[in-house]
Design a protein around this motif. Structure first.
Motif, PDB file in Angstrom:
ATOM      1  N   CYS A  68     -13.748 -10.518   9.608  1.00  0.00           N
ATOM      2  CA  CYS A  68     -15.184 -10.528   9.353  1.00  0.00           C
ATOM      3  C   CYS A  68     -15.813  -9.196   9.743  1.00  0.00           C
ATOM      4  O   CYS A  68     -15.292  -8.469  10.583  1.00  0.00           O
ATOM      5  N   SER A  73     -19.965 -12.022   8.207  1.00  0.00           N
ATOM      6  CA  SER A  73     -19.513 -12.425   6.874  1.00  0.00           C
ATOM      7  C   SER A  73     -18.051 -12.025   6.679  1.00  0.00           C
ATOM      8  O   SER A  73     -17.583 -11.023   7.224  1.00  0.00           O
ATOM      9  N   THR A  75     -15.072 -10.296   5.259  1.00  0.00           N
ATOM     10  CA  THR A  75     -14.887  -9.038   4.526  1.00  0.00           C
ATOM     11  C   THR A  75     -13.440  -8.757   4.187  1.00  0.00           C
ATOM     12  O   THR A  75     -13.167  -7.999   3.255  1.00  0.00           O
TER      13      THR A  75
END
Length: 82
Positions: A68, A73, A75
């Motif tokens: 993340c 989020s 990634t």
């Protein structure tokens, strides 16, 4: 006496940094825990990075087995810091 239920570890932080010869250090495990809030993890990342000032560094933030970014989020990449 009743035992409290154990919290399941679902995130971890690791760091590596650029060595003087240009290669990367090994990944250093800097902890894991039960995710509560992204602001807590962001504070931990800032604190971790401050220990390696003036070095290029990468932080591996894994949450539920996924890489993340700083905002939490997914990634699929490490967090790169200069």
């Amino acid at each position: 006496m009743a035992q409290l239920p154990r919290s399941k570890t679902d995130y971890s932080l690791e760091i590596r940094y650029r060595l003087k010869d240009g290669s990367w250090s090994d990944w250093l495990n800097k902890g894991s825990g039960t995710f509560q809030d992204i602001s807590i993890v962001q504070k931990q990342i800032r604190l971790l990075a401050s220990q390696y000032q003036n070095r290029e560094k990468e932080i591996r933030f894994e949450y539920k087995g996924k890489l993340c970014g700083f905002d939490g989020s997914e990634t699929g990449e490490v967090i790169r810091l200069d």
